[in-house]
Motif scaffolding. Sequence first.
Motif, PDB file in Angstrom:
ATOM      1  N   ALA A   1     -13.420  31.243  -7.264  1.00 13.43           N
ATOM      2  CA  ALA A   1     -14.310  30.921  -8.406  1.00 13.43           C
ATOM      3  C   ALA A   1     -13.510  31.882  -9.560  1.00 13.43           C
ATOM      4  N   ARG A   2     -13.467  31.496 -10.787  1.00  7.24           N
ATOM      5  CA  ARG A   2     -13.623  32.415 -12.449  1.00  7.24           C
ATOM      6  C   ARG A   2     -14.192  33.532 -12.164  1.00  7.24           C
ATOM      7  N   ASP A   3     -15.356  33.376 -11.714  1.00  8.99           N
ATOM      8  CA  ASP A   3     -16.476  34.641 -11.019  1.00  8.99           C
ATOM      9  C   ASP A   3     -16.759  35.523  -9.874  1.00  8.99           C
ATOM     10  N   GLY A   4     -15.345  35.530  -9.486  1.00  7.48           N
ATOM     11  CA  GLY A   4     -14.869  36.416  -8.307  1.00  7.48           C
ATOM     12  C   GLY A   4     -15.696  35.244  -7.198  1.00  7.48           C
ATOM     13  N   THR A   5     -16.918  34.514  -6.890  1.00  5.62           N
ATOM     14  CA  THR A   5     -16.725  33.249  -5.590  1.00  5.62           C
ATOM     15  C   THR A   5     -16.181  33.327  -4.910  1.00  5.62           C
ATOM     16  N   ILE A   6     -16.496  33.029  -3.670  1.00  7.11           N
ATOM     17  CA  ILE A   6     -14.753  32.633  -2.815  1.00  7.11           C
ATOM     18  C   ILE A   6     -15.624  31.342  -1.915  1.00  7.11           C
ATOM     19  N   TYR A   7     -14.960  30.375  -1.904  1.00  7.23           N
ATOM     20  CA  TYR A   7     -15.255  29.471  -0.518  1.00  7.23           C
ATOM     21  C   TYR A   7     -14.431  29.580   0.435  1.00  7.23           C
TER      22      TYR A   7
ATOM     23  N   PRO B   1       0.560  47.620  -1.629  1.00 11.39           N
ATOM     24  CA  PRO B   1       0.790  47.827  -0.327  1.00 11.39           C
ATOM     25  C   PRO B   1      -0.489  48.438   0.432  1.00 11.39           C
ATOM     26  N   GLY B   2      -0.776  49.040   1.750  1.00 12.18           N
ATOM     27  CA  GLY B   2      -1.921  49.730   2.739  1.00 12.18           C
ATOM     28  C   GLY B   2      -2.802  49.051   1.578  1.00 12.18           C
ATOM     29  N   THR B   3      -3.526  48.650   1.308  1.00 10.08           N
ATOM     30  CA  THR B   3      -4.742  48.379   0.445  1.00 10.08           C
ATOM     31  C   THR B   3      -5.501  47.036   0.934  1.00 10.08           C
ATOM     32  N   LEU B   4      -4.836  46.614   2.093  1.00  7.33           N
ATOM     33  CA  LEU B   4      -6.059  45.375   2.597  1.00  7.33           C
ATOM     34  C   LEU B   4      -7.282  46.041   3.250  1.00  7.33           C
ATOM     35  N   GLU B   5      -8.263  45.166   2.606  1.00  6.62           N
ATOM     36  CA  GLU B   5      -9.369  46.051   3.015  1.00  6.62           C
ATOM     37  C   GLU B   5     -10.025  43.885   4.091  1.00  6.62           C
ATOM     38  N   SER B   6     -11.274  43.852   4.810  1.00 11.88           N
ATOM     39  CA  SER B   6     -12.090  43.230   4.927  1.00 11.88           C
ATOM     40  C   SER B   6     -12.988  42.597   4.204  1.00 11.88           C
TER      41      SER B   6
ATOM     42  N   ASP C   1      -7.654  34.949   6.962  1.00  9.19           N
ATOM     43  CA  ASP C   1      -6.816  35.115   8.472  1.00  9.19           C
ATOM     44  C   ASP C   1      -7.629  34.555   9.066  1.00  9.19           C
ATOM     45  N   SER C   2      -6.549  33.800  10.098  1.00  8.19           N
ATOM     46  CA  SER C   2      -6.959  32.799  11.610  1.00  8.19           C
ATOM     47  C   SER C   2      -8.106  33.594  12.528  1.00  8.19           C
ATOM     48  N   PHE C   3      -7.639  35.663  12.447  1.00 15.29           N
ATOM     49  CA  PHE C   3      -7.759  36.211  13.221  1.00 15.29           C
ATOM     50  C   PHE C   3      -9.242  37.154  13.190  1.00 15.29           C
ATOM     51  N   ARG C   4      -9.139  36.844  11.706  1.00 18.11           N
ATOM     52  CA  ARG C   4     -10.094  38.494  11.063  1.00 18.11           C
ATOM     53  C   ARG C   4     -11.191  38.041   9.407  1.00 18.11           C
ATOM     54  N   GLY C   5     -10.809  37.056   9.558  1.00 14.57           N
ATOM     55  CA  GLY C   5     -11.786  36.325   8.672  1.00 14.57           C
ATOM     56  C   GLY C   5     -11.168  36.866   7.345  1.00 14.57           C
ATOM     57  N   LEU C   6     -11.789  36.849   6.054  1.00 14.24           N
ATOM     58  CA  LEU C   6     -11.337  36.438   5.010  1.00 14.24           C
ATOM     59  C   LEU C   6     -11.575  38.146   4.761  1.00 14.24           C
ATOM     60  N   MET C   7     -10.142  38.393   4.049  1.00 17.05           N
ATOM     61  CA  MET C   7      -8.919  39.344   3.910  1.00 17.05           C
ATOM     62  C   MET C   7      -9.175  39.870   1.509  1.00 17.05           C
ATOM     63  N   ARG C   8      -8.845  41.056   1.633  1.00 19.24           N
ATOM     64  CA  ARG C   8      -8.667  41.443   0.556  1.00 19.24           C
ATOM     65  C   ARG C   8      -7.209  42.136  -0.099  1.00 19.24           C
TER      66      ARG C   8
ATOM     67  N   ARG D   1      -2.804  36.996  11.134  1.00 20.17           N
ATOM     68  CA  ARG D   1      -2.628  35.392  11.189  1.00 20.17           C
ATOM     69  C   ARG D   1      -2.791  34.931   9.669  1.00 20.17           C
ATOM     70  N   PRO D   2      -2.369  35.310   8.871  1.00 16.09           N
ATOM     71  CA  PRO D   2      -2.883  35.090   7.416  1.00 16.09           C
ATOM     72  C   PRO D   2      -2.623  33.614   6.976  1.00 16.09           C
ATOM     73  N   LEU D   3      -3.084  32.720   7.053  1.00 11.91           N
ATOM     74  CA  LEU D   3      -3.133  31.154   6.741  1.00 11.91           C
ATOM     75  C   LEU D   3      -3.028  31.018   5.087  1.00 11.91           C
ATOM     76  N   GLY D   4      -4.621  31.189   4.525  1.00  5.18           N
ATOM     77  CA  GLY D   4      -4.777  29.911   3.486  1.00  5.18           C
ATOM     78  C   GLY D   4      -4.539  31.083   2.650  1.00  5.18           C
ATOM     79  N   LEU D   5      -3.784  31.629   1.725  1.00  2.00           N
ATOM     80  CA  LEU D   5      -4.335  32.744   0.170  1.00  2.00           C
ATOM     81  C   LEU D   5      -4.239  32.339  -1.145  1.00  2.00           C
ATOM     82  N   ARG D   6      -4.775  33.249  -1.645  1.00  2.00           N
ATOM     83  CA  ARG D   6      -5.469  32.484  -3.084  1.00  2.00           C
ATOM     84  C   ARG D   6      -5.265  34.063  -3.710  1.00  2.00           C
ATOM     85  N   GLY D   7      -4.702  33.985  -5.689  1.00  2.00           N
ATOM     86  CA  GLY D   7      -4.448  35.117  -6.015  1.00  2.00           C
ATOM     87  C   GLY D   7      -6.598  34.845  -7.053  1.00  2.00           C
ATOM     88  N   GLY D   8      -7.200  36.426  -7.070  1.00  2.00           N
ATOM     89  CA  GLY D   8      -8.397  36.066  -7.562  1.00  2.00           C
ATOM     90  C   GLY D   8      -8.018  36.503  -9.251  1.00  2.00           C
TER      91      GLY D   8
END
Length: 392
Positions: free
Chosen positions: A182-188, A158-163, A147-154, A131-138
């Motif tokens: 963030a601009r350096d790829g740090t995720i909050y 198509p077919g590239t989803l990773e935890s 993802d409220s069920f699985r945590g943080l994903m990237r 169940r994806p909730l928040g989205l953000r382009g990196g």
Amino acid sequence: MAADKRIAGGGTSLASNPGLRQDLPDHNGRAGIVMRILGSLVVIAIAYLLFWPVPVNPVAYDPPRAPGFTGDFAVNRVLDQMELISLPDGELGPEDVAVTPDGHVYTTSLSGDLFRIDGPEPVRIDTLGGRPLGLRGGPDGALYIADSFRGLMRWSGPGTLESLVSEIDGKPVVYANNLDVARDGTIYFSNSTDRFDPETMGGTKPTSVMAIWEQSNTGYVARRDPDGTVKKIAEGFVYTNGVALSPQEDFLLISETGRARVHRLWLTGEKAGQQEIFFDNLPGYPDNLKAQGDGTYWLAFASPRVPSEKLMPYPFLRKVLWRLGPLVRPAPIRRGMVIQFDGEGNILRNLQDPEGRLGITTSAKKINDTFYVMTLTSPWYARMPAADLPPR
């Protein structure tokens, strides 16, 4: 006299036949049985209301009186002019919206499908599950997902989803909700609660109600560094929700839905590590936060404050109410509202949908020439030309 003769001569009276009297129903006895049964049922009902185990363990909280829709939050119908765009195939729940560096705009659905929505109609791009909730382009071109069920994903195609993050310090991320990159790829990212798992307890909407009704402060915000290190950076929230970085990335704004307020966590400078209240006693429950990129932010309200807040100081009564069942438990009220504000807390725009036509509003942002408003459980999101937005 004829009647008397018949009784005396050939009839049978109760007085002359005591056995017949004993065979007739004892109305007093039957009434007593009924009363004993009713009494037992009342005792059982009271015992149920007082003692039946429930998953919520309410914490006493005395909320401030809600300010209502006045002043900066005065009632209007700006959102009524928005166009409703339905997801295909009866899909529901386009919770959030994000744009990737290539200009593509995405949302997801309750069933975990990913849609591109920058064209005339939504186009299904991939099936993610969960169940994806928040989205953000990196900055790397990928789409990052809470993802409220699985945590943080990237996701990068198509077919590239990773935890990326499913646990912190050996404990699962139970309810990932929103994020910023963030601009350096740090995720909050936010974890709404450690008490209720939406995957096993009926989904995100019922578990959000449980967490807020309970008022336990197990929500937190965590950071994932580019090297993969993950750590909690702020804790003690009652249902953590939206997060948004400032343009200078010197602070992070955090929605605390369960207390109707927004916090500011300083990340750099003399105040680094300090946390302060940015907005307090809002008229509704804040959901996703989106940085517009120009020093302003969009905040959506999932619901106005509910009348049952009056029971917050009384944990025992809240347990009793929960035992009465879904029809009387608190629930979000369909009344849309999003606001735009600056880094000083000045309200720049206040856009409302008083009749709840959109449903439960969860996110808003202007992307390119279009303004989007997203929803929690509706079959649609809303859009309008950004040029039609009222002036600040």
